[in-house]
Design a protein around this motif. Structure first.
Motif, mmCIF file in Angstrom:
data_model
loop_
_atom_site.group_PDB
_atom_site.id
_atom_site.type_symbol
_atom_site.label_atom_id
_atom_site.label_comp_id
_atom_site.label_asym_id
_atom_site.label_seq_id
_atom_site.Cartn_x
_atom_site.Cartn_y
_atom_site.Cartn_z
ATOM 1 N N GLU A 84 0.828 -1.200 0.000
ATOM 2 C CA GLU A 84 0.000 0.000 0.000
ATOM 3 C C GLU A 84 0.871 1.262 0.000
ATOM 4 O OE1 GLU A 84 -3.977 0.146 1.108
ATOM 5 O OE2 GLU A 84 -3.329 -1.004 -0.616
ATOM 6 N N VAL A 85 1.930 1.212 0.795
ATOM 7 C CA VAL A 85 2.819 2.375 0.903
ATOM 8 C C VAL A 85 3.476 2.664 -0.450
ATOM 9 C CG1 VAL A 85 4.936 3.243 1.995
ATOM 10 C CG2 VAL A 85 3.188 2.110 3.369
ATOM 11 N N LYS A 86 3.935 1.614 -1.103
ATOM 12 C CA LYS A 86 4.564 1.796 -2.426
ATOM 13 C C LYS A 86 3.558 2.416 -3.399
ATOM 14 C CE LYS A 86 7.886 -2.054 -2.295
ATOM 15 N NZ LYS A 86 8.939 -1.293 -1.681
ATOM 16 N N ARG A 87 2.336 1.910 -3.379
ATOM 17 C CA ARG A 87 1.305 2.439 -4.280
ATOM 18 C C ARG A 87 0.992 3.906 -3.946
ATOM 19 N NH1 ARG A 87 -3.801 3.352 -3.416
ATOM 20 N NH2 ARG A 87 -4.000 2.049 -1.566
ATOM 21 N N LEU A 88 0.842 4.206 -2.647
ATOM 22 C CA LEU A 88 0.468 5.572 -2.243
ATOM 23 C C LEU A 88 1.535 6.578 -2.669
ATOM 24 C CD1 LEU A 88 -0.916 4.703 1.303
ATOM 25 C CD2 LEU A 88 -2.237 5.738 -0.554
ATOM 26 N N PHE A 89 2.816 6.235 -2.447
ATOM 27 C CA PHE A 89 3.879 7.174 -2.831
ATOM 28 C C PHE A 89 3.972 7.309 -4.348
ATOM 29 C CE2 PHE A 89 5.203 6.909 1.565
ATOM 30 C CZ PHE A 89 5.630 8.204 1.805
ATOM 31 N N SER A 90 3.751 6.201 -5.049
ATOM 32 C CA SER A 90 3.795 6.270 -6.507
ATOM 33 C C SER A 90 2.677 7.177 -7.035
ATOM 34 C CB SER A 90 3.697 4.838 -7.049
ATOM 35 O OG SER A 90 3.344 4.857 -8.378
ATOM 36 N N GLU A 91 1.474 7.015 -6.479
ATOM 37 C CA GLU A 91 0.355 7.871 -6.903
ATOM 38 C C GLU A 91 0.622 9.337 -6.554
ATOM 39 O OE1 GLU A 91 -3.115 4.440 -6.284
ATOM 40 O OE2 GLU A 91 -3.172 6.257 -5.064
ATOM 41 N N ALA A 92 1.177 9.556 -5.365
ATOM 42 C CA ALA A 92 1.452 10.935 -4.933
ATOM 43 C C ALA A 92 2.486 11.588 -5.853
ATOM 44 C CB ALA A 92 1.946 10.941 -3.487
ATOM 45 N N ARG A 93 3.524 10.848 -6.212
ATOM 46 C CA ARG A 93 4.567 11.400 -7.102
ATOM 47 C C ARG A 93 4.009 11.661 -8.497
ATOM 48 N NH1 ARG A 93 7.959 7.430 -4.437
ATOM 49 N NH2 ARG A 93 9.359 8.541 -3.023
ATOM 50 N N ASN A 94 3.153 10.751 -8.971
ATOM 51 C CA ASN A 94 2.550 10.973 -10.292
ATOM 52 C C ASN A 94 1.749 12.266 -10.313
ATOM 53 O OD1 ASN A 94 3.607 8.705 -11.354
ATOM 54 N ND2 ASN A 94 1.786 7.428 -11.025
ATOM 55 N N GLN A 95 1.124 12.561 -9.188
ATOM 56 C CA GLN A 95 0.280 13.758 -9.120
ATOM 57 C C GLN A 95 1.107 15.034 -8.931
ATOM 58 O OE1 GLN A 95 -3.149 13.752 -9.302
ATOM 59 N NE2 GLN A 95 -3.270 15.986 -9.060
ATOM 60 N N PHE A 96 2.073 14.997 -8.003
ATOM 61 C CA PHE A 96 2.731 16.250 -7.595
ATOM 62 C C PHE A 96 4.260 16.254 -7.757
ATOM 63 C CE2 PHE A 96 -1.048 16.565 -4.554
ATOM 64 C CZ PHE A 96 -1.684 17.571 -5.254
ATOM 65 N N GLY A 97 4.849 15.149 -8.204
ATOM 66 C CA GLY A 97 6.312 15.106 -8.306
ATOM 67 C C GLY A 97 6.952 14.655 -7.002
ATOM 68 N N PRO A 98 8.288 14.869 -6.857
ATOM 69 C CA PRO A 98 9.008 14.372 -5.669
ATOM 70 C C PRO A 98 8.426 14.918 -4.366
ATOM 71 C CG PRO A 98 10.527 15.308 -7.290
ATOM 72 C CD PRO A 98 9.149 15.632 -7.776
ATOM 73 N N ILE A 99 8.544 14.092 -3.329
ATOM 74 C CA ILE A 99 8.029 14.491 -2.007
ATOM 75 C C ILE A 99 9.088 15.362 -1.315
ATOM 76 C CG2 ILE A 99 7.156 13.644 0.222
ATOM 77 C CD1 ILE A 99 5.508 12.682 -2.272
ATOM 78 N N ASP A 100 8.701 16.577 -0.954
ATOM 79 C CA ASP A 100 9.619 17.472 -0.240
ATOM 80 C C ASP A 100 9.554 17.256 1.269
ATOM 81 O OD1 ASP A 100 10.624 19.250 -2.462
ATOM 82 O OD2 ASP A 100 8.459 19.509 -2.713
#
Ligand SMILES: NC(=O)c1ccc[n+]([C@@H]2O[C@H](COP(=O)([O-])OP(=O)(O)OC[C@H]3O[C@@H](n4cnc5c(N)ncnc54)[C@H](O)[C@@H]3O)[C@@H](O)[C@H]2O)c1
Length: 278
Positions: A84-100
């Protein structure tokens, strides 16, 4: 004559930064710490990933932000499960780019000492409160290190530092673990542009309190429990979710550029008080 270079005013602007908030919903209607933090970040210009296993509650946070003209997206999943964590971060990056910024906000507990806490309960609470931080850190640290910038905060609790008058073993142990986890990564990654800090809330009046620890202060009514809880605090009141959210916003902003590996207590003076047991 030398001109004097003035530093900027308090640099709390978060424009364009992507912030991943695990537990951005709320256990009930109103302002949880995660929801108030998401809204605060968005007001400072951040792109907010509102992550929660409760879809409706996360969506409520996103809706509030969008109604104010801010930028947010809901991501639904369990942050203690690896896939789930891998999916959530992948979706978040697709939407907004790298996590700051990673804001680790999820936290669950169960009142009781060692004899009332089953090994299963202990594992379940550890999984949500601590394992989830490991999984999220593994997602963001390599990317932050390669970019030479990044920020992590975890929400601990004064229960991770002190006995609060009733046994809350698994919760307290995992909250202490959150703090030490953050201290460890702060040291290891300080040279790579990553800051990591812990926010330590005291007694905060959030919706989940009604269904969890309020009864430890009074069995009679929620109002009586609130009043008894307020009385414990030197400032005479419980904190609000906003009090904690504003501390988080300070720590993840450039206003805290030289702060890493530490804990910011948001507790109305509670931790410093000596109380005599009657
Ligand atoms: N309220 C207080 O008095 C207080 C005091 C000290 C520390 N804290 C800490 O602050 C944080 C927020 O507290 P709150 O009172 O706002 O809580 P809350 O329960 O309202 O918010 C936590 C959110 O996390 C979500 N969540 C829980 N497990 C999850 C999982 N496995 N995956 C995805 N989402 C999950 C819940 O659905 C909820 O929306 C917690 O870590 C809590 O321990 C709270």
């Amino acid at each position: 004559m030398n001109s004097i270079a003035h530093p900027p005013g308090l640099p709390t602007d978060l424009t364009g930064r992507t912030i991943f908030v695990s537990g951005g919903g709320s256990a009930g209607p109103g302002w949880s710490i995660g929801r108030a933090s998401c809204v605060t970040y968005a007001r400072l210009g951040a792109h907010v990933c509102v992550v929660d296993r409760d879809a409706a509650s996360a969506e409520e946070t996103t809706k509030i932000i969008r109604q104010e003209g801010g930028i947010a997206q809901t991501f639904v999943g369990d942050v203690s499960e690896e896939d789930e964590v891998k999916r959530l971060f992948s979706e978040a990056r697709n939407q907004f780019g790298p996590i700051d910024v990673l804001h680790h906000n999820v936290g669950i507990g169960k009142v009781g000492g060692p004899m009332e806490t089953s090994a299963e309960d202990f594992d379940r609470i550890h999984k949500v409160n601590v394992r989830s931080l490991l999984l999220a850190a593994q997602e963001v640290l390599p990317e932050m290190a390669s970019r030479g910038t990044g920020n992590i905060i975890a929400i601990s609790s004064v229960a991770g530092m002190r006995y609060l008058g009733y046994p809350h073993l698994a919760y307290s142990v995992t909250k202490a673990a959150n703090t030490q986890f953050i201290r460890m990564i702060a040291q290891q990654y300080a040279g790579q542009g990553i800051r990591a800090n812990t926010v330590v809330p005291g007694l905060i009046d959030t919706p989940r309190i009604a269904n969890t620890v309020a009864k430890m202060f009074s069995e009679n009514s929620l109002d009586e429990a609130r009043a008894a809880r307020d009385k414990q605090v030197p400032m005479g009141r419980s904190g609000t979710a906003w009090n904690v959210a504003h501390a988080c916003a300070f720590l993840v902003s450039d206003a805290a550029a030289y702060i890493t590996g530490t804990e910011l207590l948001v507790d109305g003076g509670l931790t410093g008080r000596y109380t005599q047991q009657n």
